[in-house]
Design a protein around this motif. Structure first.
Motif, mmCIF file in Angstrom:
data_model
loop_
_atom_site.group_PDB
_atom_site.id
_atom_site.type_symbol
_atom_site.label_atom_id
_atom_site.label_comp_id
_atom_site.label_asym_id
_atom_site.label_seq_id
_atom_site.Cartn_x
_atom_site.Cartn_y
_atom_site.Cartn_z
ATOM 1 N N ALA A 171 -39.318 -18.270 0.702
ATOM 2 C CA ALA A 171 -38.866 -18.352 2.087
ATOM 3 C C ALA A 171 -37.353 -18.157 2.170
ATOM 4 O O ALA A 171 -36.600 -18.741 1.394
ATOM 5 N N PRO A 172 -36.883 -17.355 3.102
ATOM 6 C CA PRO A 172 -35.440 -17.142 3.239
ATOM 7 C C PRO A 172 -34.763 -18.329 3.907
ATOM 8 O O PRO A 172 -35.414 -19.297 4.329
ATOM 9 N N ALA A 173 -33.456 -18.264 4.011
ATOM 10 C CA ALA A 173 -32.697 -19.315 4.697
ATOM 11 C C ALA A 173 -33.232 -19.481 6.117
ATOM 12 O O ALA A 173 -33.576 -18.501 6.786
ATOM 13 N N GLY A 174 -33.307 -20.741 6.544
ATOM 14 C CA GLY A 174 -33.823 -21.017 7.873
ATOM 15 C C GLY A 174 -35.265 -21.471 7.872
ATOM 16 O O GLY A 174 -35.798 -21.845 8.914
ATOM 17 N N TRP A 175 -35.908 -21.446 6.681
ATOM 18 C CA TRP A 175 -37.301 -21.861 6.558
ATOM 19 C C TRP A 175 -37.445 -22.858 5.414
ATOM 20 O O TRP A 175 -36.756 -22.745 4.395
ATOM 21 N N THR A 176 -38.344 -23.829 5.558
ATOM 22 C CA THR A 176 -38.649 -24.796 4.512
ATOM 23 C C THR A 176 -40.136 -24.745 4.212
ATOM 24 O O THR A 176 -40.961 -24.820 5.136
ATOM 25 N N ARG A 177 -40.480 -24.608 2.932
ATOM 26 C CA ARG A 177 -41.890 -24.639 2.554
ATOM 27 C C ARG A 177 -42.372 -26.091 2.580
ATOM 28 O O ARG A 177 -41.784 -26.972 1.954
ATOM 29 N N SER A 179 -56.571 -12.839 -5.661
ATOM 30 C CA SER A 179 -55.940 -14.141 -5.497
ATOM 31 C C SER A 179 -55.056 -14.102 -4.258
ATOM 32 O O SER A 179 -54.385 -13.099 -3.984
ATOM 33 N N MET A 180 -55.074 -15.194 -3.490
ATOM 34 C CA MET A 180 -54.252 -15.284 -2.285
ATOM 35 C C MET A 180 -53.482 -16.604 -2.318
ATOM 36 O O MET A 180 -53.923 -17.582 -2.918
ATOM 37 N N TRP A 181 -52.357 -16.621 -1.633
ATOM 38 C CA TRP A 181 -51.550 -17.832 -1.519
ATOM 39 C C TRP A 181 -51.487 -18.274 -0.074
ATOM 40 O O TRP A 181 -51.269 -17.465 0.827
ATOM 41 N N ILE A 182 -51.689 -19.573 0.143
ATOM 42 C CA ILE A 182 -51.496 -20.171 1.453
ATOM 43 C C ILE A 182 -50.080 -20.719 1.488
ATOM 44 O O ILE A 182 -49.744 -21.646 0.744
ATOM 45 N N ASN A 183 -49.245 -20.134 2.316
ATOM 46 C CA ASN A 183 -47.853 -20.537 2.448
ATOM 47 C C ASN A 183 -47.663 -21.236 3.789
ATOM 48 O O ASN A 183 -47.824 -20.619 4.843
ATOM 49 N N VAL A 184 -47.359 -22.532 3.777
ATOM 50 C CA VAL A 184 -47.122 -23.280 5.006
ATOM 51 C C VAL A 184 -45.615 -23.524 5.118
ATOM 52 O O VAL A 184 -45.003 -24.121 4.224
ATOM 53 N N LEU A 185 -45.033 -23.054 6.208
ATOM 54 C CA LEU A 185 -43.583 -23.052 6.352
ATOM 55 C C LEU A 185 -43.162 -23.652 7.686
ATOM 56 O O LEU A 185 -43.852 -23.491 8.696
ATOM 57 N N ARG A 186 -42.020 -24.339 7.656
ATOM 58 C CA ARG A 186 -41.451 -24.888 8.883
ATOM 59 C C ARG A 186 -40.105 -24.197 9.151
ATOM 60 O O ARG A 186 -39.281 -24.073 8.244
ATOM 61 N N ARG A 187 -39.942 -23.746 10.377
ATOM 62 C CA ARG A 187 -38.644 -23.165 10.748
ATOM 63 C C ARG A 187 -37.662 -24.297 10.982
ATOM 64 O O ARG A 187 -37.945 -25.234 11.734
ATOM 65 N N GLU A 188 -36.544 -24.240 10.328
ATOM 66 C CA GLU A 188 -35.550 -25.307 10.429
ATOM 67 C C GLU A 188 -34.910 -25.321 11.819
ATOM 68 O O GLU A 188 -34.790 -24.283 12.471
ATOM 69 N N ALA A 189 -34.552 -26.530 12.253
ATOM 70 C CA ALA A 189 -33.891 -26.671 13.538
ATOM 71 C C ALA A 189 -32.527 -25.967 13.489
ATOM 72 O O ALA A 189 -31.836 -25.995 12.466
ATOM 73 N N GLU A 190 -32.181 -25.340 14.590
ATOM 74 C CA GLU A 190 -30.901 -24.629 14.639
ATOM 75 C C GLU A 190 -29.753 -25.623 14.714
ATOM 76 O O GLU A 190 -29.842 -26.664 15.387
ATOM 77 N N GLN A 191 -28.679 -25.311 14.014
ATOM 78 C CA GLN A 191 -27.495 -26.186 14.000
ATOM 79 C C GLN A 191 -26.714 -26.006 15.295
ATOM 80 O O GLN A 191 -26.579 -24.901 15.822
ATOM 81 N N ARG A 228 -37.259 -12.051 10.452
ATOM 82 C CA ARG A 228 -36.532 -12.144 11.726
ATOM 83 C C ARG A 228 -37.517 -12.230 12.889
ATOM 84 O O ARG A 228 -37.375 -13.055 13.794
ATOM 85 N N ASP A 229 -38.525 -11.366 12.866
ATOM 86 C CA ASP A 229 -39.490 -11.352 13.957
ATOM 87 C C ASP A 229 -40.361 -12.610 13.956
ATOM 88 O O ASP A 229 -40.731 -13.120 15.017
ATOM 89 N N LEU A 230 -40.704 -13.137 12.757
ATOM 90 C CA LEU A 230 -41.479 -14.370 12.707
ATOM 91 C C LEU A 230 -40.669 -15.532 13.286
ATOM 92 O O LEU A 230 -41.211 -16.392 13.990
ATOM 93 N N ALA A 231 -39.372 -15.552 13.023
ATOM 94 C CA ALA A 231 -38.517 -16.591 13.590
ATOM 95 C C ALA A 231 -38.498 -16.504 15.112
ATOM 96 O O ALA A 231 -38.468 -17.529 15.805
ATOM 97 N N ALA A 232 -38.535 -15.297 15.642
ATOM 98 C CA ALA A 232 -38.553 -15.132 17.093
ATOM 99 C C ALA A 232 -39.833 -15.668 17.711
ATOM 100 O O ALA A 232 -39.854 -16.022 18.894
ATOM 101 N N LEU A 233 -40.890 -15.758 16.919
ATOM 102 C CA LEU A 233 -42.188 -16.245 17.395
ATOM 103 C C LEU A 233 -42.397 -17.729 17.129
ATOM 104 O O LEU A 233 -43.422 -18.285 17.539
ATOM 105 N N THR A 234 -41.460 -18.350 16.433
ATOM 106 C CA THR A 234 -41.632 -19.734 15.991
ATOM 107 C C THR A 234 -40.453 -20.584 16.462
ATOM 108 O O THR A 234 -39.313 -20.317 16.092
ATOM 109 N N ALA A 235 -40.747 -21.583 17.261
ATOM 110 C CA ALA A 235 -39.680 -22.446 17.769
ATOM 111 C C ALA A 235 -39.059 -23.253 16.632
ATOM 112 O O ALA A 235 -39.719 -23.548 15.624
ATOM 113 N N PRO A 236 -37.786 -23.633 16.724
ATOM 114 C CA PRO A 236 -37.179 -24.499 15.708
ATOM 115 C C PRO A 236 -38.004 -25.763 15.519
ATOM 116 O O PRO A 236 -38.400 -26.419 16.477
#
Length: 243
Positions: free
Chosen positions: A77-83, A230-242, A55-63
């Motif tokens: 990634a939860p709903a609202g995010w695309t890997r 071991s580490m994972w690099i996760n690149v995610l895009r916040r989906e545009a709001e409907q 929730r807080d990451l979404a607040a920091l990331t524009a659609p």
């Protein structure tokens, strides 16, 4: 934002401890998430993989905005995010200081400054060492190796520097060599120089490297870096709001 949390090992979540600690001046933060300012880096961090952190990451990331998260786990990634990308890396830590390698003949080494940013960005574009933006240089010491005899004037042949800084440790990043100068040990020289200066400042050097980059893994082992986790690099895009 709450005060910085304690951990048995901050390197399990280095960007959280950097952004909520020594590099807070470069951060935008909510209580359970943080990310670097625009132009500094697209990297961010979750305090933990919880609904509150997302929730807080979404607040920091524009659609439509993108954030990269470096964690020990491949995130679901939860709903609202695309890997958009995900890759496995190895975190390596230098447990014992090493003497820096000498600068090869024909090259000079010097600390990079804002006036060098255009050449740094071009080198990063050619070599794709990971996220590097116009203000990344502000995060720490960056060194460059220059070919003084290059046609047209001194040419930036290789660079590396310091990125995430936690309490007690500092990440070495942006390790890149121009394609015209590979196989000369330039990256090894620069990493050894930056690591030595990191140790001199009282911090432990660490870095991240792709798990399949065998040549780099062996180079870093030769500089005293040992695999930590071991580490994972996760690149995610916040989906545009409907609408």
């Amino acid at each position: 934002m709450t005060g910085q949390k304690t951990s048995a090992d901050p390197l399990e979540n280095p960007f959280w401890y950097a952004l909520t600690g020594p590099q807070a001046m470069f951060a935008r933060t909510e209580e359970h998430a943080a990310r670097y300012l625009p132009g500094v880096s697209p990297l961010g961090a979750l305090e933990a993989d919880t609904p509150e952190s997302w929730r807080d990451l979404a607040a920091l990331t524009a659609p439509g905005g993108v954030v990269a998260l470096l964690r020990p786990d491949l995130l679901e990634a939860p709903a609202g995010w695309t890997r958009t990308a995900g890759d496995n890396a190895v975190q390596m830590v230098q447990l014992q200081a090493q003497a820096p390698f000498a600068v090869p003949a024909g090259f000079t080494v010097r600390e990079l400054s804002p006036q060098d940013v255009p050449q740094m960005l071009e080198l990063a574009r050619l070599t794709r060492p990971g996220p590097f933006q116009e203000r990344t240089i502000e995060l720490g010491l960056y060194l460059g190796l220059w070919d003084e005899a290059a046609q047209g004037g001194p040419r930036l042949a290789a660079m590396t520097g310091q990125r995430a800084r936690t309490r007690g440790a500092c990440e070495i990043s942006a390790v890149c060599t121009h394609p015209d100068y590979r196989k000369r040990g330039l990256a090894r020289t620069l990493v050894s120089q930056v690591a030595a200066r990191t140790v001199e400042s009282g911090l432990r050097p660490f870095l991240h490297v792709g798990q399949n980059n065998v040549a780099a893994l062996e180079t870093y082992r030769g500089l005293g870096f040992l695999p930590s986790r071991s580490m994972w690099i996760n690149v995610l895009r916040r989906e545009a709001e409907q609408t």
